[in-house]
Design an enzyme around this catalytic site. Structure first.
Site, PDB file in Angstrom:
ATOM      1  CG  LEU A  89      -1.915  -1.198   1.196  1.00  0.00           C
ATOM      2  CD1 LEU A  89      -2.476  -1.480   2.580  1.00  0.00           C
ATOM      3  CD2 LEU A  89      -3.028  -0.925   0.187  1.00  0.00           C
ATOM      4  CG  HIS A 105       4.548 -10.640   8.299  1.00  0.00           C
ATOM      5  ND1 HIS A 105       4.503 -10.504   6.921  1.00  0.00           N
ATOM      6  CD2 HIS A 105       5.756 -11.166   8.582  1.00  0.00           C
ATOM      7  CE1 HIS A 105       5.636 -10.928   6.407  1.00  0.00           C
ATOM      8  NE2 HIS A 105       6.419 -11.338   7.396  1.00  0.00           N
TER       9      HIS A 105
HETATM   10  C1  GAR Z   1      -1.448 -15.689   6.280  1.00  0.00           C
HETATM   11  O1  GAR Z   1      -0.469 -16.610   6.693  1.00  0.00           O
HETATM   12  C2  GAR Z   1      -0.992 -14.276   6.539  1.00  0.00           C
HETATM   13  O2  GAR Z   1      -0.232 -14.141   7.713  1.00  0.00           O
HETATM   14  C3  GAR Z   1      -0.147 -14.008   5.323  1.00  0.00           C
HETATM   15  O3  GAR Z   1      -0.833 -14.580   4.263  1.00  0.00           O
HETATM   16  C4  GAR Z   1      -1.593 -15.695   4.754  1.00  0.00           C
HETATM   17  C5  GAR Z   1      -3.026 -15.494   4.328  1.00  0.00           C
HETATM   18  O4  GAR Z   1      -3.795 -16.608   4.663  1.00  0.00           O
HETATM   19  N1  GAR Z   1       0.069 -12.611   5.135  1.00  0.00           N
HETATM   20  C6  GAR Z   1       1.190 -12.094   4.637  1.00  0.00           C
HETATM   21  O5  GAR Z   1       2.126 -12.773   4.256  1.00  0.00           O
HETATM   22  C7  GAR Z   1       1.209 -10.582   4.562  1.00  0.00           C
HETATM   23  N2  GAR Z   1       2.546 -10.110   4.361  1.00  0.00           N
HETATM   24  P1  GAR Z   1      -5.361 -16.482   4.823  1.00  0.00           P
HETATM   25  O6  GAR Z   1      -5.856 -15.824   3.516  1.00  0.00           O
HETATM   26  O7  GAR Z   1      -5.821 -17.897   4.945  1.00  0.00           O
HETATM   27  O8  GAR Z   1      -5.641 -15.639   6.017  1.00  0.00           O
END
Ligand code: GAR
Length: 212
Positions: A89, A105
């Site tokens: 963003l 994260h």
């Molecule tokens: C999760 O593990 C979240 O922490 C990560 O993406 C995944 C989404 O899973 N986020 C990042 O890496 C952000 N930098 P979900 O769609 O099942 O919640």
């Protein structure tokens, strides 16, 4: 009662954990930047209004962020929760929601920002890994930390087994963080630290491997 808008890009399991946590707030909408995000149908099944602002339809980051902000603001949220929202963003967007934009994260920040966090942790041989809920700042994956969960990295872990162990804890700490925010138990100091009001400080040491 506070209003929350959740932003997703895919599976939506963290969004689902927030929807099912019976938080003391109103989940006003779930917005995705991808029309095919699996989480959209989960949100609809929970009766939550959904919207899609497809990043591919915008020429640059600023015009996408402007359209996204317009869609978010229509729901008048107190907080915007990024739940697997995989777009960087702009500084302007982040400033617009200062103190109100939260992210989860899959690492113990400030270690392993950005992508492929589990593979990088395994590659480095760290014995403890985890996840972080934090306020979003223009510095990618560097904002004030609200809560973290640490898990052991086991000798025979694969990226998948480690990701699953971390994800289980993501589903616990994100609802907890949003509960604190919705009940005004969080203070963000001018120095960029998060203070928790009215709460005893408790915690346990995690040894990994365990002591014998
Ligand atoms: C999760 O593990 C979240 O922490 C990560 O993406 C995944 C989404 O899973 N986020 C990042 O890496 C952000 N930098 P979900 O769609 O099942 O919640």
């Amino acid at each position: 009662m506070k209003n929350i808008v959740i932003l997703i890009s895919g599976r939506g399991s963290n969004m689902q954990a927030l929807l099912e946590a019976k938080l003391p707030c109103r989940i006003a909408a779930v917005i995705s930047n991808r029309v095919d995000a699996e989480g959209l149908s989960i949100a609809k099944a929970h009766g939550i209004p959904t919207a899609v602002v497809e990043h591919r339809n915008y020429a640059d980051r600023d015009s996408f962020d402007t359209a996204l902000a317009k869609s978010i603001d229509a729901f008048n949220p107190d907080f915007v929760a990024l739940a697997g929202f995989m777009r960087i963003l702009s500084a302007g967007f982040v400033a617009r929601y200062h103190g109100r934009l939260i992210n989860i994260h899959p690492s113990l920040l400030p270690a392993y920002g950005s992508l492929n966090t589990h593979a990088r942790a395994l590659h480095d041989g760290v014995k403890i890994h985890g996840c972080t809920v934090h306020f979003v700042t223009p510095d990618l994956d560097h904002g004030p930390i609200i809560i973290q969960a640490a898990v052991p990295v086991l000798q025979d872990d694969t990226e998948q087994t480690l990701a699953a162990r971390v994800l289980r804890e993501e589903h616990r700490i994100y609802p907890q963080a949003m509960r604190w925010l919705c009940t005004d138990q969080i203070e963000l100091t001018g120095q960029g630290k998060v203070l928790l009001k009215r709460r005893k400080q408790i915690g346990h040491t995690l040894f990994s491997p365990g002591l014998e």
